[in-house]
Design a protein around this motif. Sequence first.
Motif, short mmCIF file in Angstrom:
data_model
loop_
_atom_site.label_atom_id
_atom_site.label_comp_id
_atom_site.label_asym_id
_atom_site.label_seq_id
_atom_site.Cartn_x
_atom_site.Cartn_y
_atom_site.Cartn_z
N ALA A 124 -81.88 -14.47 22.25
CA ALA A 124 -80.78 -15.40 22.52
C ALA A 124 -79.80 -14.80 23.53
CB ALA A 124 -80.06 -15.76 21.22
N MET A 125 -79.54 -13.51 23.40
CA MET A 125 -78.60 -12.87 24.33
C MET A 125 -79.18 -12.80 25.74
SD MET A 125 -76.83 -9.97 21.89
CE MET A 125 -75.62 -9.43 23.10
N ILE A 126 -80.48 -12.54 25.84
CA ILE A 126 -81.10 -12.50 27.17
C ILE A 126 -81.11 -13.90 27.78
CG2 ILE A 126 -83.33 -12.20 28.34
CD1 ILE A 126 -83.71 -9.61 26.74
N LYS A 127 -81.46 -14.89 26.98
CA LYS A 127 -81.52 -16.26 27.51
C LYS A 127 -80.14 -16.77 27.94
CE LYS A 127 -84.76 -19.15 26.18
NZ LYS A 127 -86.10 -19.57 25.86
N SER A 128 -79.09 -16.28 27.28
CA SER A 128 -77.74 -16.72 27.64
C SER A 128 -77.19 -15.95 28.84
CB SER A 128 -76.79 -16.51 26.46
OG SER A 128 -76.49 -15.14 26.31
N GLY A 129 -77.91 -14.91 29.27
CA GLY A 129 -77.43 -14.10 30.39
C GLY A 129 -76.57 -12.92 29.95
N ALA A 130 -76.40 -12.73 28.64
CA ALA A 130 -75.55 -11.64 28.14
C ALA A 130 -76.24 -10.28 28.24
CB ALA A 130 -75.14 -11.91 26.70
N ALA A 131 -77.57 -10.27 28.42
CA ALA A 131 -78.30 -8.99 28.55
C ALA A 131 -79.52 -9.22 29.44
CB ALA A 131 -78.73 -8.49 27.17
N GLN A 132 -79.97 -8.14 30.05
CA GLN A 132 -81.15 -8.19 30.93
C GLN A 132 -82.27 -7.30 30.42
OE1 GLN A 132 -81.26 -9.93 34.05
NE2 GLN A 132 -79.40 -10.86 33.25
N CYS A 133 -81.88 -6.22 29.76
CA CYS A 133 -82.88 -5.22 29.35
C CYS A 133 -82.48 -4.65 27.98
CB CYS A 133 -82.96 -4.12 30.40
SG CYS A 133 -84.16 -2.85 29.99
N ALA A 134 -83.13 -5.16 26.95
CA ALA A 134 -82.73 -4.81 25.58
C ALA A 134 -83.75 -3.87 24.95
CB ALA A 134 -82.61 -6.07 24.73
N VAL A 135 -83.25 -2.97 24.13
CA VAL A 135 -84.12 -2.15 23.28
C VAL A 135 -83.87 -2.57 21.84
CG1 VAL A 135 -84.54 0.16 22.37
CG2 VAL A 135 -84.33 -0.19 24.83
N ILE A 136 -84.96 -2.92 21.13
CA ILE A 136 -84.86 -3.31 19.73
C ILE A 136 -85.74 -2.35 18.95
CG2 ILE A 136 -85.22 -5.15 18.04
CD1 ILE A 136 -85.07 -6.19 21.54
#
Length: 318
Positions: A124-136
């Motif tokens: 959701a954060m990537i789709k909203s533009g709040a993140a580009q490269c996440a580590v989970i």
Amino acid sequence: MYARIVGTGSYLPEQIVTNDDLAKRIETSDEWIASRTGIRQRHIAQPEQLTSDLALIAIERALESAGVAREEIDLLIVATTTPDNIFPSTACLLQERLGVHGFPAFDMQAVCAGFIYALATANAMIKSGAAQCAVIVGAEKLSNLINWEDRATCVLFGDGAGAVVLKASDEPGILHTQLHADGRYSGILKAEGRVTQGAIDGSPWIYMEGNAVFKFAVRALADVAEQTLAAAGLAKSDIDWLVPHQANLRIIEATAKHLHLPMEQVIVTVDKHGNTSAASIPLALDEGVKSGRIRPGQTLLLEGIGGGFAWGSVLLKY
Ligand code: UT7
């Protein structure tokens, strides 16, 4: 805009405890454990190893497999029920150990559904533009919460960590996520101890009503699979791989049967890892990828359920 998995990694502590090892200490047997759960062994961390130690190695391996530098990370979510400390979050401790900082980092507490919750949040954060490269990362030192005298629970769990790198992409990645919770079932699976005025108040051990959990899990996992496929407009036959939470082989088999999937299309690690809670799905995913079974372009259904109750699924193109 999609969020796509571009790398996976995992880590299991070196010490392996087999069913026979447990049978030397408590009234149980390899036959009972294997036939009821599918578990044959589990990895147990050393006393000095913390959840963040396991997570750090899994993250480093995921970054390496993605070819992503740690400086590119702009979101870190740690799914765990066994954080290093009450606070700060294990995510903040890991950010410090990775030597990169400033971006949002937080822990996600949804027990065995934690990785699904974290992946859905990052998506959701990537789709909203709040993140580009996440580590989970899903990481657990569950052995801290195990009463080794309680044969009903101690044979089930293990320690470990699994991580993914998720990047914004025009190419399809995560297609749909579905999360649920029902707090009315909080009493059948819990570790309710709390720190009060410097002492532990209540039991610090994992407590489970196995039968009730089993029944709830089978039904909820079948329902969430149906809902996810319907929402994405896909059929059961479109799934290439089921990557389920690894708690019990019989639960996994029931879910596969419901999806008309042969077990050859299911990643199973519960035999070697036991139930590693939030780590189990990313550990299975990494094993599927590293063994060459999961390949780019394939459709994966990830599903998890655990204490809370909390459960959910992620449908994705790998
Ligand atoms: O990750 C979160 C989700 N968790 C799960 O999905 C776990 C779901 N539940 C399960 O996997 C199963 O319910 C268990 C594996 C925990 C238990 O299997 P079960 O077939 O439901 O067994 P049970 O609890 O009904 O116990 C059957 C018998 C009992 O003896 P009696 O009362 O019939 O004489 C238990 O005392 O097995 C006994 N038992 C054991 N015997 C040998 C319980 N644990 C053990 C053991 N070794 N470790």
